[in-house]
Design a protein around this motif. Structure first.
Motif, PDB file in Angstrom:
ATOM      1  N   ALA A 105      -3.568   8.804  -2.269  1.00 49.23           N
ATOM      2  CA  ALA A 105      -2.261   8.644  -1.640  1.00 49.23           C
ATOM      3  C   ALA A 105      -2.384   8.627  -0.123  1.00 49.23           C
ATOM      4  O   ALA A 105      -1.748   7.802   0.556  1.00 49.23           O
ATOM      5  N   GLN A 106      -3.188   9.524   0.433  1.00 53.21           N
ATOM      6  CA  GLN A 106      -3.359   9.591   1.878  1.00 53.21           C
ATOM      7  C   GLN A 106      -4.024   8.323   2.411  1.00 53.21           C
ATOM      8  O   GLN A 106      -3.589   7.749   3.432  1.00 53.21           O
ATOM      9  N   ALA A 107      -5.079   7.859   1.730  1.00 55.14           N
ATOM     10  CA  ALA A 107      -5.792   6.664   2.182  1.00 55.14           C
ATOM     11  C   ALA A 107      -4.895   5.437   2.127  1.00 55.14           C
ATOM     12  O   ALA A 107      -4.909   4.600   3.046  1.00 55.14           O
ATOM     13  N   LEU A 108      -4.115   5.303   1.086  1.00 53.33           N
ATOM     14  CA  LEU A 108      -3.207   4.163   0.961  1.00 53.33           C
ATOM     15  C   LEU A 108      -2.100   4.241   2.010  1.00 53.33           C
ATOM     16  O   LEU A 108      -1.701   3.217   2.583  1.00 53.33           O
ATOM     17  N   ALA A 161       0.839  -1.207   0.000  1.00 52.81           N
ATOM     18  CA  ALA A 161       0.000   0.000   0.000  1.00 52.81           C
ATOM     19  C   ALA A 161       0.871   1.252   0.000  1.00 52.81           C
ATOM     20  O   ALA A 161       0.513   2.261  -0.626  1.00 52.81           O
ATOM     21  N   ARG A 162       2.006   1.212   0.675  1.00 56.93           N
ATOM     22  CA  ARG A 162       2.877   2.384   0.719  1.00 56.93           C
ATOM     23  C   ARG A 162       3.437   2.699  -0.675  1.00 56.93           C
ATOM     24  O   ARG A 162       3.574   3.870  -1.053  1.00 56.93           O
ATOM     25  N   LEU A 163       3.786   1.665  -1.437  1.00 55.64           N
ATOM     26  CA  LEU A 163       4.248   1.892  -2.807  1.00 55.64           C
ATOM     27  C   LEU A 163       3.150   2.545  -3.628  1.00 55.64           C
ATOM     28  O   LEU A 163       3.390   3.532  -4.347  1.00 55.64           O
ATOM     29  N   MET A 164       1.930   2.032  -3.521  1.00 55.72           N
ATOM     30  CA  MET A 164       0.825   2.598  -4.293  1.00 55.72           C
ATOM     31  C   MET A 164       0.528   4.031  -3.855  1.00 55.72           C
ATOM     32  O   MET A 164       0.114   4.863  -4.661  1.00 55.72           O
ATOM     33  N   SER A 165       0.742   4.327  -2.579  1.00 57.57           N
ATOM     34  CA  SER A 165       0.565   5.694  -2.096  1.00 57.57           C
ATOM     35  C   SER A 165       1.557   6.635  -2.763  1.00 57.57           C
ATOM     36  O   SER A 165       1.183   7.719  -3.247  1.00 57.57           O
ATOM     37  N   LEU A 166       2.820   6.236  -2.812  1.00 60.72           N
ATOM     38  CA  LEU A 166       3.830   7.073  -3.455  1.00 60.72           C
ATOM     39  C   LEU A 166       3.528   7.256  -4.940  1.00 60.72           C
ATOM     40  O   LEU A 166       3.669   8.367  -5.484  1.00 60.72           O
ATOM     41  N   LEU A 167       3.083   6.199  -5.596  1.00 63.06           N
ATOM     42  CA  LEU A 167       2.782   6.299  -7.029  1.00 63.06           C
ATOM     43  C   LEU A 167       1.594   7.220  -7.272  1.00 63.06           C
ATOM     44  O   LEU A 167       1.556   7.940  -8.280  1.00 63.06           O
ATOM     45  N   ALA A 168       0.623   7.222  -6.357  1.00 60.65           N
ATOM     46  CA  ALA A 168      -0.497   8.167  -6.475  1.00 60.65           C
ATOM     47  C   ALA A 168      -0.006   9.598  -6.332  1.00 60.65           C
ATOM     48  O   ALA A 168      -0.493  10.514  -7.018  1.00 60.65           O
TER      49      ALA A 168
END
Length: 488
Positions: free
Chosen positions: A355-358, A325-332
């Motif tokens: 990004a915040q939710a992830l 989830a942290r990777l997807m947050s950064l990508l968002a």
């Protein structure tokens, strides 16, 4: 014998694509074909610095005739063919020069340094086989300006164990050199070489966190070249091969980031493309997501926001299967930066919310090692950059201030970056006294941090503050900033 510098009386026309050379590449990617060229060069004792960019320039017709080193390699790869068969112009037709006799050509055993054009020049052959200047200038992705140091680093990768590398000093970049192995031929590589490569990636990241990119980039190019030489050397176990591909790709991204942070955007783009090609050759989704992540960041900084959005979305597509989830947050956040560059406030806000939710889902074992920098401070800092791009200076300043306060002291470069962002947002938001105070903190940090990105931001802040010299602290800041040594 010095080569003639007489040029043709007619200016050259636009380059014609070299279709014959393209057909010979077949289904291989430019990066794969470049690796084959380097292998063939070693087979005959040549030294060339072929990469995907060089292959692309040949196929685009920018290099009408290769130099003698490349000529020998290509004719070795395709026996029975002539340069004309490979789609090149005859040497005598290039810039009006006469053909050389065999006695004129440099001997094949000559040791020839590599140059920034991606070619290895003969001793008597200045840049006279190309029709266009190198768009990357003097900073080729695979070259340094110290060939002796390059040899040391290359041999270090090929002869040192992981334990030796980890324990060695930081000069240069913590890689040891076994002088007795200087003349040893490349051997099959194993797990110790993969360990050494992975340790080099960690060491470069650590140095960048503490000191910034400017002093590291030139040194880091040589280990990268050595890493790809390891891939060409032959591996006995598939697991080791996978580790080497991943390590080489991660090193390409790390060196690309050093280029990116020091303002060498074209070099960074080439490094990231090489990492992406390596990821696809080896089927490494994690490496591919990382390469696209950095490509999106670079595109945003280089003024290509739509490309930034596309690269970030591509990274998210390949990254979903990784379970982080942290990777997807950064990508968002990378996508949000692209939308901000397009002045699409709605698209930016939606990506920021994702990004915040992830991010709030927390960490997991699936989080990549390279994401150690991504914490709440980075989340705040990247959001600050989005609001700054959209022109919402007060909101940007709030997030930048929080980013600087939250950052772990270990990340000196990031503290400087967030504080520089804060100074700029305050200056543009009409708070020159607070901007000057933040700028002074950045100047203090520049004693240990070398980052062209930070210096460029601070220079922009100084320009904004010049009309406000009478505000408290502004004149002092401007004077101190003006005394900084100018970077090349």
């Amino acid at each position: 014998m010095a080569s003639s510098m007489v040029t043709s009386s007619q200016p050259p026309g636009p380059p014609r694509p070299n279709l014959a050379f393209r057909r010979l590449r077949g289904q291989r990617s430019p990066a794969e074909f470049a690796a084959a060229v380097r292998r063939a060069a070693r087979e005959i004792g040549e030294q060339v610095s072929c990469d995907a960019r060089y292959v692309g320039r040949v196929e685009a017709g920018e290099i009408r005739c290769p130099n003698y080193a490349y000529e020998r390699v290509f004719l070795h790869m395709f026996p029975g063919r002539t340069l004309t068969d490979l789609g090149f112009a005859t040497r005598s037709s290039v810039r009006g020069r006469r053909s050389r006799t065999p006695e004129d050509a440099p001997p094949s055993c000559t040791t020839i340094p590599a140059y920034a054009t991606g070619e290895t020049r003969g001793a008597d052959e200045p840049y006279d086989t190309e029709d266009t200047p190198d768009p990357y200038g003097a900073h080729s992705p695979y070259e340094t300006h110290d060939n002796e140091e390059s040899d040391v680093l290359r041999r270090a990768f090929m002869t040192s164990s992981g334990a030796t590398v980890a324990a060695a000093s930081l000069s240069p970049l913590g890689l040891a050199f076994d002088a007795a192995a200087a003349g040893r031929p490349v051997r099959r590589v194993g797990a110790s070489d993969a360990n050494a490569l992975e340790e080099a990636v960690r060491r470069i990241r650590l140095l960048d966190d503490r000191h910034g990119a400017d002093g590291l980039y030139q040194r880091a190019a040589a280990p990268l070249r050595a890493a790809y030489a390891l891939l060409d050397a032959g591996v006995t176990r598939q697991r080791t091969a996978d580790r080497l591909h991943s390590g080489a790709g991660e090193l390409a991204i790390s060196v690309g980031w050093l280029a990116h942070d020091s303002g060498r955007f074209d070099d960074a783009r080439s490094h990231y493309a090489e990492a992406l090609a390596t990821a696809r050759v080896s089927g490494d989704d994690a490496l591919e997501a990382h390469a696209f992540c950095n490509s999106a960041f670079l595109a945003r900084d280089a003024g290509r926001p739509r490309e930034a959005v596309r690269a970030a979305q591509a990274a998210q597509r390949v990254g979903r299967s990784l379970g982080s989830a942290r990777l997807m947050s950064l990508l968002a956040l990378r996508e949000a930066g692209g939308w901000a560059g397009l002045a699409d406030r709605t698209g930016c806000e939606q990506a920021l919310a994702r990004a915040q939710a992830l991010y709030e889902r927390g960490t997991s074992d699936a989080d990549p090692e390279w994401m150690s920098f991504y914490g709440e401070a980075e989340l705040e800092g990247l959001e600050a950059q989005c609001w700054s791009t959209l022109g919402d200076w007060p909101r940007a300043a709030r997030h930048a201030r929080r980013a600087a306060q939250l950052q772990d002291p270990h990340f000196s470069r990031n503290i400087a970056l967030y504080t520089a962002e804060l100074a700029d947002d305050l200056a543009r938001g009409g708070r020159p006294d607070e901007a000057a105070a933040a700028g002074m903190k950045v100047l203090d940090l520049l004693k240990e941090v070398q980052s062209s990105r930070v210096q460029t931001m601070l220079a922009g802040t100084a320009r904004v503050l010049r009309p406000h010299r009478r505000a408290s602290g502004v004149s002092t800041f401007l004077e101190r900033h003006g005394s900084l040594p100018r970077t090349a």
